[in-house]
Design a protein around this motif. Structure first.
Motif, PDB file in Angstrom:
ATOM      1  N   TRP A   1       0.822  -1.211   0.000  1.00 26.95           N
ATOM      2  CA  TRP A   1       0.000   0.000   0.000  1.00 26.95           C
ATOM      3  C   TRP A   1       0.855   1.259   0.000  1.00 26.95           C
ATOM      4  CZ3 TRP A   1      -4.340  -0.847  -1.993  1.00 26.95           C
ATOM      5  CH2 TRP A   1      -4.949  -2.093  -1.821  1.00 26.95           C
ATOM      6  N   ALA A   2       2.025   1.199   0.649  1.00 28.45           N
ATOM      7  CA  ALA A   2       2.920   2.356   0.607  1.00 28.45           C
ATOM      8  C   ALA A   2       3.323   2.649  -0.832  1.00 28.45           C
ATOM      9  CB  ALA A   2       4.159   2.104   1.455  1.00 28.45           C
ATOM     10  N   THR A   3       3.593   1.604  -1.597  1.00 28.05           N
ATOM     11  CA  THR A   3       4.017   1.807  -2.978  1.00 28.05           C
ATOM     12  C   THR A   3       2.831   2.188  -3.864  1.00 28.05           C
ATOM     13  OG1 THR A   3       5.764   0.199  -2.603  1.00 28.05           O
ATOM     14  CG2 THR A   3       5.326   0.802  -4.877  1.00 28.05           C
ATOM     15  N   THR A   4       1.651   1.658  -3.525  1.00 28.14           N
ATOM     16  CA  THR A   4       0.450   2.086  -4.244  1.00 28.14           C
ATOM     17  C   THR A   4       0.317   3.604  -4.118  1.00 28.14           C
ATOM     18  OG1 THR A   4      -0.651   0.000  -3.748  1.00 28.14           O
ATOM     19  CG2 THR A   4      -2.062   1.853  -4.388  1.00 28.14           C
ATOM     20  N   VAL A   5       0.429   4.087  -2.881  1.00 29.82           N
ATOM     21  CA  VAL A   5       0.324   5.522  -2.631  1.00 29.82           C
ATOM     22  C   VAL A   5       1.481   6.274  -3.290  1.00 29.82           C
ATOM     23  CG1 VAL A   5       0.414   7.288  -0.838  1.00 29.82           C
ATOM     24  CG2 VAL A   5      -0.951   5.219  -0.486  1.00 29.82           C
ATOM     25  N   GLY A   6       2.698   5.765  -3.105  1.00 32.76           N
ATOM     26  CA  GLY A   6       3.882   6.449  -3.611  1.00 32.76           C
ATOM     27  C   GLY A   6       3.906   6.568  -5.115  1.00 32.76           C
ATOM     28  N   THR A   7       3.328   5.584  -5.807  1.00 30.66           N
ATOM     29  CA  THR A   7       3.322   5.665  -7.263  1.00 30.66           C
ATOM     30  C   THR A   7       2.092   6.423  -7.759  1.00 30.66           C
ATOM     31  OG1 THR A   7       2.343   3.440  -7.301  1.00 30.66           O
ATOM     32  CG2 THR A   7       4.700   3.595  -7.716  1.00 30.66           C
ATOM     33  N   GLU A   8       1.083   6.558  -6.896  1.00 26.11           N
ATOM     34  CA  GLU A   8      -0.109   7.332  -7.248  1.00 26.11           C
ATOM     35  C   GLU A   8       0.204   8.834  -7.210  1.00 26.11           C
ATOM     36  OE1 GLU A   8      -3.065   5.458  -7.746  1.00 26.11           O
ATOM     37  OE2 GLU A   8      -3.954   7.264  -8.604  1.00 26.11           O
ATOM     38  N   LEU A   9       1.070   9.222  -6.253  1.00 25.87           N
ATOM     39  CA  LEU A   9       1.380  10.644  -6.051  1.00 25.87           C
ATOM     40  C   LEU A   9       1.780  11.367  -7.340  1.00 25.87           C
ATOM     41  CD1 LEU A   9       3.315  10.739  -2.651  1.00 25.87           C
ATOM     42  CD2 LEU A   9       1.100  11.780  -3.180  1.00 25.87           C
ATOM     43  N   PRO A  10       2.761  10.860  -8.099  1.00 24.29           N
ATOM     44  CA  PRO A  10       3.144  11.595  -9.310  1.00 24.29           C
ATOM     45  C   PRO A  10       2.005  11.654 -10.316  1.00 24.29           C
ATOM     46  CG  PRO A  10       4.526   9.636  -8.993  1.00 24.29           C
ATOM     47  CD  PRO A  10       3.593   9.694  -7.845  1.00 24.29           C
ATOM     48  N   GLY A  11       0.950  10.856 -10.109  1.00 24.08           N
ATOM     49  CA  GLY A  11      -0.201  10.870 -11.005  1.00 24.08           C
ATOM     50  C   GLY A  11      -0.919  12.205 -11.012  1.00 24.08           C
ATOM     51  N   THR A  12      -0.672  13.029  -9.984  1.00 24.70           N
ATOM     52  CA  THR A  12      -1.350  14.326  -9.909  1.00 24.70           C
ATOM     53  C   THR A  12      -0.660  15.390 -10.742  1.00 24.70           C
ATOM     54  OG1 THR A  12      -0.083  14.847  -7.944  1.00 24.70           O
ATOM     55  CG2 THR A  12      -2.245  13.881  -7.594  1.00 24.70           C
ATOM     56  N   VAL A  13       0.536  15.049 -11.280  1.00 21.91           N
ATOM     57  CA  VAL A  13       1.221  15.994 -12.163  1.00 21.91           C
ATOM     58  C   VAL A  13       0.326  16.249 -13.377  1.00 21.91           C
ATOM     59  CG1 VAL A  13       3.201  16.278 -13.705  1.00 21.91           C
ATOM     60  CG2 VAL A  13       3.532  15.290 -11.425  1.00 21.91           C
ATOM     61  N   PRO A  14       0.168  17.518 -13.819  1.00 21.74           N
ATOM     62  CA  PRO A  14      -0.684  17.783 -14.971  1.00 21.74           C
ATOM     63  C   PRO A  14      -0.220  17.034 -16.217  1.00 21.74           C
ATOM     64  CG  PRO A  14      -0.019  19.833 -13.903  1.00 21.74           C
ATOM     65  CD  PRO A  14       0.748  18.738 -13.248  1.00 21.74           C
TER      66      PRO A  14
ATOM     67  N   ILE B   1       1.128  14.658 -17.852  1.00 22.34           N
ATOM     68  CA  ILE B   1       1.904  13.413 -17.930  1.00 22.34           C
ATOM     69  C   ILE B   1       1.829  12.593 -16.654  1.00 22.34           C
ATOM     70  CG2 ILE B   1       3.528  14.223 -19.674  1.00 22.34           C
ATOM     71  CD1 ILE B   1       5.486  14.704 -17.278  1.00 22.34           C
ATOM     72  N   GLY B   2       1.114  13.096 -15.619  1.00 20.42           N
ATOM     73  CA  GLY B   2       1.053  12.393 -14.335  1.00 20.42           C
ATOM     74  C   GLY B   2       0.709  10.917 -14.439  1.00 20.42           C
ATOM     75  N   PRO B   3      -0.436  10.570 -15.041  1.00 19.00           N
ATOM     76  CA  PRO B   3      -0.830   9.162 -15.128  1.00 19.00           C
ATOM     77  C   PRO B   3       0.210   8.316 -15.864  1.00 19.00           C
ATOM     78  CG  PRO B   3      -2.670  10.601 -15.660  1.00 19.00           C
ATOM     79  CD  PRO B   3      -1.450  11.482 -15.558  1.00 19.00           C
TER      80      PRO B   3
END
Ligand code: HEM
Ligand code: FES
Lengths: 161, 219
Positions: free
Chosen positions: B146-159, B161-163
């Protein structure tokens, strides 16, 4: 080096670093060696009588293969190993069971009816029907298992480890 | 005999010169804060060695990762010690590297001519954090997952190219065997290689330039 009765600060520090370094190296180094050797030190032997089915299944005078599997836990994994043997009934009552593990370097041998020999594919070892060496680099005849017959069923004594 | 052998080697390898230049170099009068860089380097070596030992039994696959670590902890002699050192050393290294950065910052050691030393230091800090991030997933337990789920989700918020970044980090849309092996590869090969090389440059700069002294009123 100057012959002063006092230890110089420089040499004192060098000495302390050397001693502490060695100490730490030993404290971590010895367990590290144990860590690497440990699986080899924990091998357990196990033995059991494996049933090979009714003796009557095996024709007299003809090497007949039989295979069985054994499960075993290796580290984090449960492994199923398969083993093969050749049953040779020399007469109605005299039975020899050969291991198919080559006595050279442990490849698996197989019976070749056409030349009436066991052959190991790895370095071309040959044995005759009785397991005696015909040619090749192997140092020993084929290994055999202790066997017994109970209520008409054949069993071999299988020792692992 | 030993002396002769040493002299023979020394003449060819220049061992005394290395010793004099690297270890017997002149340093200003400094304090204990100046030991943090060496401490970082020693911790990196310690992590490297204990990591090599862990790799003897660890398997980077969803099926076996967790079990192989249980085996290290309970099935192998001193496995708990090796893993314990690697586990606590990881946190300690982040702290020590960070303190080392603070010390060079507060003493103004990043100024001319040491800007490049600082620059390599910044990358070293980022790589050290990257080691912590990638290493955290490897036990493949709930916390890691779950830590990595969260940690890899974070950069997803970048406009824009995030996803895409998230998918690259994960090697797919969600965490999987592909994520585990790429984190493993980055943890044991890519980042250590970069850190090792940069420590080389970093320390070369320190030896070449000499270290800065503690600033006084005039500085
Ligand atoms: C893996 C991480 C690092 C290692 C192994 C390392 C190692 C070292 C060593 C051995 C020194 C010698 C002087 C001392 O210990 O204070 C040094 C100096 C220095 N480091 Fe680092 N370092 C690391 C990370 C960093 C970081 C994150 C920064 C800043 C962003 C940084 C900036 C500097 C600077 C500017 C100096 C020169 C200090 C002076 O000349 O007084 N280093 N480093
Ligand atoms: S292993 Fe069978 S002949 Fe060498």
């Amino acid at each position: 080096m100057t012959k002063s009765p006092h230890l110089s600060r420089n040499n004192f520090v060098k000495g302390v670093v050397g001693i502490l370094g060695t100490l730490m190296g030993v404290i971590v180094g010895l367990p590290a060696i144990g860590y690497l050797l440990s699986p080899a030190l924990k091998i357990q032997t196990s033995e059991s009588w494996i049933p090979l089915g009714p003796l009557d299944n095996y024709p007299v005078g003809e090497p007949t293969p039989f295979s069985f599997t054994r499960t075993k836990i290796n580290g984090w994994e449960k492994a199923t190993n398969s083993y093969g043997v050749y049953v040779l009934r020399k007469t109605e009552t005299d039975t020899t069971v050969f291991s198919n593990i080559c006595t050279h370097l442990s490849c698996r041998v197989s019976w070749h009816d056409d030349i009436v020999q066991y052959v190991c594919p790895c370095h071309d070892g040959h044995w005759n029907k009785d397991g005696a060496i015909v040619s090749g680099p192997q140092p020993r005849p084929l290994d055999t298992f202790e066997n017994k017959v109970e209520d008409g069923n054949l069993f071999i004594h299988f020792v692992e480890g | 005999m030993a002396n002769k052998a040493f002299a023979w080697l020394d003449e060819r390898l220049g061992l005394t010169t290395i010793y004099n230049v690297v270890l017997d170099r002149k340093v200003p009068k400094v304090n204990w804060w100046f030991t943090l860089g060496s401490a970082s380097a020693i911790l990196f070596l310690l992590q490297g060695v204990t990591g090599m030992f862990l790799a003897v039994y660890y398997v980077p696959s969803p099926q076996s990762a967790y079990d192989s670590i249980q085996f290290i902890m309970n099935g192998v002699a001193f496995g708990w010690l090796i893993r314990g050192i690697h586990h606590w050393g990881a946190s300690l290294m982040v702290i020590v590297v960070f303190l080392h950065m603070l010390r060079t910052f507060y003493y103004g050691a990043y100024k001319y001519p040491r800007e490049f030393t600082w620059l390599t230091g910044v990358v070293l800090l980022l790589c050290t954090l990257g080691m912590g991030f990638t290493g955290y997933l490897l036990p493949w337990n709930q916390r890691a997952y779950w830590a990595t789920t969260v940690g890899t989700e974070l950069p997803g918020t970048v406009p824009l190219i995030g996803p895409f970044i998230t998918n690259v980090l994960r090697g797919g849309a969600e965490l999987s065997a592909v994520t585990l092996t790429r984190f493993f590869a980055v943890h044991i090969w890519f980042l250590p290689a970069v850190i090792g090389a940069l420590i080389g440059v970093h320390i070369y700069m320190v030896v070449k330039l000499g270290i800065s002294s503690v600033p006084d009123r005039e500085d």
